[in-house]
Design an enzyme around this catalytic site. Structure first.
Site, PDB file in Angstrom:
ATOM      1  N   CYS A   1     -61.162 -18.533 -76.681  1.00  0.00           N
ATOM      2  CA  CYS A   1     -60.740 -17.155 -76.922  1.00  0.00           C
ATOM      3  C   CYS A   1     -60.144 -17.109 -78.326  1.00  0.00           C
ATOM      4  CB  CYS A   1     -59.771 -16.648 -75.853  1.00  0.00           C
ATOM      5  SG  CYS A   1     -58.178 -17.449 -75.834  1.00  0.00           S
TER       6      CYS A   1
ATOM      7  N   CYS B   1     -62.967 -13.964 -74.269  1.00  0.00           N
ATOM      8  CA  CYS B   1     -62.492 -12.724 -74.869  1.00  0.00           C
ATOM      9  C   CYS B   1     -63.573 -12.185 -75.791  1.00  0.00           C
ATOM     10  CB  CYS B   1     -61.166 -12.910 -75.601  1.00  0.00           C
ATOM     11  SG  CYS B   1     -61.272 -13.625 -77.247  1.00  0.00           S
TER      12      CYS B   1
ATOM     13  N   CYS C   1     -69.370 -18.276 -84.003  1.00  0.00           N
ATOM     14  CA  CYS C   1     -68.907 -19.590 -83.573  1.00  0.00           C
ATOM     15  C   CYS C   1     -69.914 -20.644 -84.008  1.00  0.00           C
ATOM     16  CB  CYS C   1     -68.743 -19.630 -82.052  1.00  0.00           C
ATOM     17  SG  CYS C   1     -67.293 -18.709 -81.496  1.00  0.00           S
TER      18      CYS C   1
END
Length: 277
Positions: free
Chosen positions: A123, A199, A207
């Site tokens: 998250c 989230c 990412c």
């Protein structure tokens, strides 16, 4: 349809349209409001509208209306159709080119029941939701999982209400800490089987590409840290987040990993994402 494949490839050849598509893919199965896409990618709403119109024209995304808000979702059926066309037509099904794409088995091609699966929860702050997930799965599957959590922009310490609640529920919190995801990248990092974002903000961000092609899914939920009001009202938000994760992870831990192929596992974790209580 096959005649739309060139159009889809042309549309995805535009960097900004590709960025919209990639964000929606990371957020699947969410239906994401246009305003949230605009904010995440820092694109003007008028410009985003043209990108989304092109993706809709190619049937790569779908659109639904919820009140006054337009929400967008990746069209998985046509996405698979496009990838299949590349594999079967353009690449002639050559396994030396597309083995990883066609991989039909569970992560790492290992069906051993005595091995542990490495699971990472991500998250933004790594102070509540991903910490909840780490603690819950550790308690549910000590013999089956090695569990980690991290943040894209971690807090300096864990949220005190989250810690208080975990202790009240009997979790050992002594080893829990807020960590940056870079701890799990590069040499010496665990070889993950599953990576989950819990989230929306973390899923919206770019990412890294994780080594070993782990199965990934987005299990987004509201951030209890942002809850306002009395201590009791804030605590309720944390209890709700904990309850959703507990229910999802109960389903995840019960999956027959040694019996499912990679596609079945991906479908299963995507389906779990739809569980809200």
């Amino acid at each position: 349809m096959k005649e739309l494949i060139p159009l889809r490839l042309s549309i995805l050849g535009h960097p900004q349209r590709l960025a919209v598509f990639r964000l929606l893919m990371r957020r699947y199965p969410d239906q994401v409001p246009a305003g949230e896409i605009s904010d995440a990618l820092k694109v003007k709403s008028s410009t985003l509208s043209s990108y989304l119109s092109a993706l809709l024209q190619a049937n790569l995304v779908t659109k639904t209306r919820e009140g006054t808000s337009l929400r967008y979702q990746v069209n998985m059926e046509t996405t698979r159709e496009t990838l299949d066309s590349l594999y079967l037509d353009c690449c002639r099904g050559r396994p030396d080119l597309c083995t990883s794409y066609q991989q039909p088995v569970a992560p790492k091609e290992r069906h051993m029941t005595d091995r542990k699966y490495n699971v990472l929860f991500l998250c933004t702050g790594n102070s509540a939701r991903s910490i909840f997930a780490e603690a819950i799965l550790k308690s549910k599957g000590q013999d089956r999982f090695e569990v980690y959590s991290a943040g894209t922009q971690p807090q300096s310490s864990l949220n005190p209400i989250a810690l208080e609640m975990l202790k009240a529920k009997g979790h050992d919190t002594s080893a829990l800490r807020s960590k940056h995801m870079t701890e799990f990248i590069g040499e010496g990092a665990p070889d993950f089987d599953f990576v989950f974002t819990v989230c929306d903000q973390a899923a919206n961000e770019e990412c890294p590409t994780w080594e070993g092609q782990p199965i990934s899914a987005h299990w987004g939920m509201p951030d209890p840290v942002k809850a306002t009001g009395t201590h009791a009202e804030k605590s309720l938000a944390f209890h709700q987040a904990y309850g959703v994760l507990q229910h999802r992870l109960q389903g995840f831990a019960a999956l027959p990993f040694d019996q499912l192929d990679r596609i079945s596992l991906q479908n299963a974790v995507d389906e779990i994402a739809k569980t809200s209580d």
